[in-house]
Enzyme design. Structure first.
Site, PDB file in Angstrom:
ATOM      1  N   ARG A 114     -11.927 -15.371 -23.162  1.00  0.00           N
ATOM      2  CA  ARG A 114     -12.612 -16.413 -23.174  1.00  0.00           C
ATOM      3  C   ARG A 114     -13.575 -16.534 -24.621  1.00  0.00           C
ATOM      4  NH1 ARG A 114     -17.986 -17.687 -22.114  1.00  0.00           N
ATOM      5  NH2 ARG A 114     -18.497 -19.799 -21.658  1.00  0.00           N
ATOM      6  N   SER A 268     -40.478 -22.222 -45.447  1.00  0.00           N
ATOM      7  CA  SER A 268     -41.335 -21.012 -45.387  1.00  0.00           C
ATOM      8  C   SER A 268     -42.657 -21.390 -44.732  1.00  0.00           C
ATOM      9  CB  SER A 268     -41.371 -20.370 -46.638  1.00  0.00           C
ATOM     10  OG  SER A 268     -42.557 -19.387 -46.682  1.00  0.00           O
ATOM     11  N   LYS A 274     -39.913 -23.776 -50.643  1.00  0.00           N
ATOM     12  CA  LYS A 274     -38.675 -22.943 -50.544  1.00  0.00           C
ATOM     13  C   LYS A 274     -37.573 -23.840 -49.794  1.00  0.00           C
ATOM     14  CE  LYS A 274     -38.443 -18.588 -50.409  1.00  0.00           C
ATOM     15  NZ  LYS A 274     -38.346 -17.121 -49.967  1.00  0.00           N
ATOM     16  N   ASN A 276     -34.694 -22.148 -47.977  1.00  0.00           N
ATOM     17  CA  ASN A 276     -33.752 -20.665 -47.614  1.00  0.00           C
ATOM     18  C   ASN A 276     -32.576 -21.127 -46.971  1.00  0.00           C
ATOM     19  OD1 ASN A 276     -36.043 -18.981 -48.450  1.00  0.00           O
ATOM     20  ND2 ASN A 276     -37.067 -19.449 -46.507  1.00  0.00           N
ATOM     21  N   ARG A 307     -10.684   8.550 -13.921  1.00  0.00           N
ATOM     22  CA  ARG A 307     -11.729   7.496 -14.133  1.00  0.00           C
ATOM     23  C   ARG A 307     -12.830   7.955 -14.891  1.00  0.00           C
ATOM     24  NH1 ARG A 307     -10.986   4.385  -9.371  1.00  0.00           N
ATOM     25  NH2 ARG A 307     -13.100   3.192  -9.989  1.00  0.00           N
TER      26      ARG A 307
END
Length: 442
Positions: A114, A268, A274, A276, A307
């Site tokens: 999955r 920021s 900024k 980013n 096991r």
């Protein structure tokens, strides 16, 4: 992982919910139906167990959680809760001939399948974004960089096609691993002694119920299926991290050849100017967690006798975290590529600037026969200063000179990207085939 960091490190569809409980119940329900098909239990009893597995609310889940640690794994208390829920008539159809590891390993395989499918959806989205970039920017020049230094010109198309082949390659590998994932069924020590002589048939029918491969033997201490999953997830993380790092480097202020454009993201706390590349940064951060988790799973392959003691157990949270972090990385990368804006003009300027020294030298050499070496050097230097002062490419200044064949000089200094375009075309054609093959095998 829960809490404040989930939005970064538990992103995408792979994380979330009690996926182990769902998978364990899926296995127990399928086991009851398979036991009925080989005649070990009544079909009516198997149907009742199957219904209970599909309705977890009928079970005493609090007791399952409370007693899992005492049992060393969650299967014994889950089996007891199922038997209590279905009553004495159907109780015989619960956990027929199985041991806890049969159920946990098969559940782990279901979780892996999955998870790989969900991760593939984001990898596919990222691949399509790369294919678009390769098509749209097939011939746009970009400075190639080796060892983080400017090297020779390439094309945006070639770089995007490289990203694309990485994503297509890991998608194909993941699909092959998912298709071969096996069921686990062997009973206490692998002899099938508690399966009434029908253990091999029951294993085959259980595999059929769950869409898994059957096996000639149980793989209790031969952990190749888990290693295969770990390996392909590690490879996926490496591909994602490489692309994400390219995006981060291209978005550096001093380079500024790419940027993520996503409303409300990238700011920021201290510097309002900024932007980013948050999605690429987050993709890299999530991907960087994968190698340690892969290493843990490979280290756990060494197991004792029939096991493992502790080595098998460590796989459960490690595999869960690995699926989650690679899924988060793939989700972030798809978002980063989807919000990517390329500045091809800036890219071309960088390539041109890198060719100016070559062109200046060629100009000086062309002028030497008529002016002499020193005067030719000074004339070439003057042309460079003029280009800078006027904010024009040096090529334009050279083309204006009547005393040299400027067109030939500029042509000789033009970016040579070799067979980049042909290779992009080949990568795009291969991508179409990969998509067709993956759809055909789904």
């Amino acid at each position: 992982m829960t809490g404040l960091l989930d939005s970064t490190f538990a992103r995408g569809q792979v994380s979330g919910g009690d996926v182990w409980l769902v998978a364990l119940l899926e296995v127990e329900g399928a086991l009851a139906r398979a036991a009925a098909r080989v005649g070990l239990v009544a079909a009516t009893a198997a149907d009742e167990v199957s219904r209970a597995c599909g309705e977890p609310g009928r079970l005493d889940l609090a007791a399952v959680h409370a007693r899992s640690a005492d049992a060393g794994n969650p299967v014994p208390p889950l089996v007891r809760a199922l038997r209590d829920a279905v009553g004495p008539h159907a109780a015989r159809a619960v956990h027929v001939g199985a041991t806890s590891q049969d159920v946990v390993d098969t559940a782990a395989v279901l979780l892996a399948r999955r998870g790989l499918q969900l991760i593939d959806a984001d990898l596919a989205a990222a691949a399509e974004a790369c294919a678009r970039l390769a098509t749209e920017h097939r011939d746009d020049v970009l400075m190639g960089r080796t060892l983080l230094q400017q090297a020779l010109p390439v094309t945006v198309g070639l770089k995007a096609a490289g990203w694309l082949t990485g994503l297509d390659g890991v998608r194909a590998r993941a699909a092959a691993v998912a298709a071969e994932l096996p069921v686990q069924y062997g009973g206490a020590v692998g002899t099938l002694a508690a399966s009434g002589g029908s253990g091999v048939d029951l294993r085959r029918e259980l595999a059929t119920e769950l869409g898994l491969q059957t096996t000639p033997l149980p793989w209790f201490t031969v952990r190749l299926p888990i290693a295969d999953v770990a390996g392909v997830l590690g490879a996926a993380a490496g591909v994602v991290a490489t692309i994400a790092l390219d995006l981060v480097l291209l978005a550096q202020t001093e380079v500024a050849e790419a940027a993520e454009v996503a409303p409300g993201r990238g700011g920021s706390s201290a510097m309002p100017h900024k932007n980013n590349p948050v999605a690429a940064i987050s993709a890299r951060a999530c991907a960087r967690r994968a190698p340690g988790l892969v290493s843990t799973l490979f280290a756990a392959m060494e197991q004792e006798h029939e096991r493992g003691a502790g080595t098998w157990h460590v796989e459960w949270p490690t595999l869960t975290e690995l699926l989650g972090t690679v899924g988060s990385a793939a989700s972030w990368l798809a978002e980063a590529l989807g919000s990517l804006r390329l500045d091809t003009g800036r890219m071309a300027q960088t390539v041109t600037a890198a060719s100016d020294p070559q062109l200046a030298g060629a100009l000086a050499e062309a002028l030497t026969p008529s002016l002499g070496a020193d005067a030719a050097h000074d004339a070439a230097a003057a042309a460079v200063r003029r280009a800078v002062e006027e904010g024009r490419p040096l090529a334009d200044v050279v083309l204006e000179r009547p005393d040299v064949d400027g067109a030939a000089l500029v042509a000789d200094a033009a970016p040579d990207v070799g067979e980049a375009g042909a290779q992009v075309d080949a990568a795009l054609a291969a991508h179409v085939l990969t998509v067709q093959q993956l759809r055909g095998s789904a």
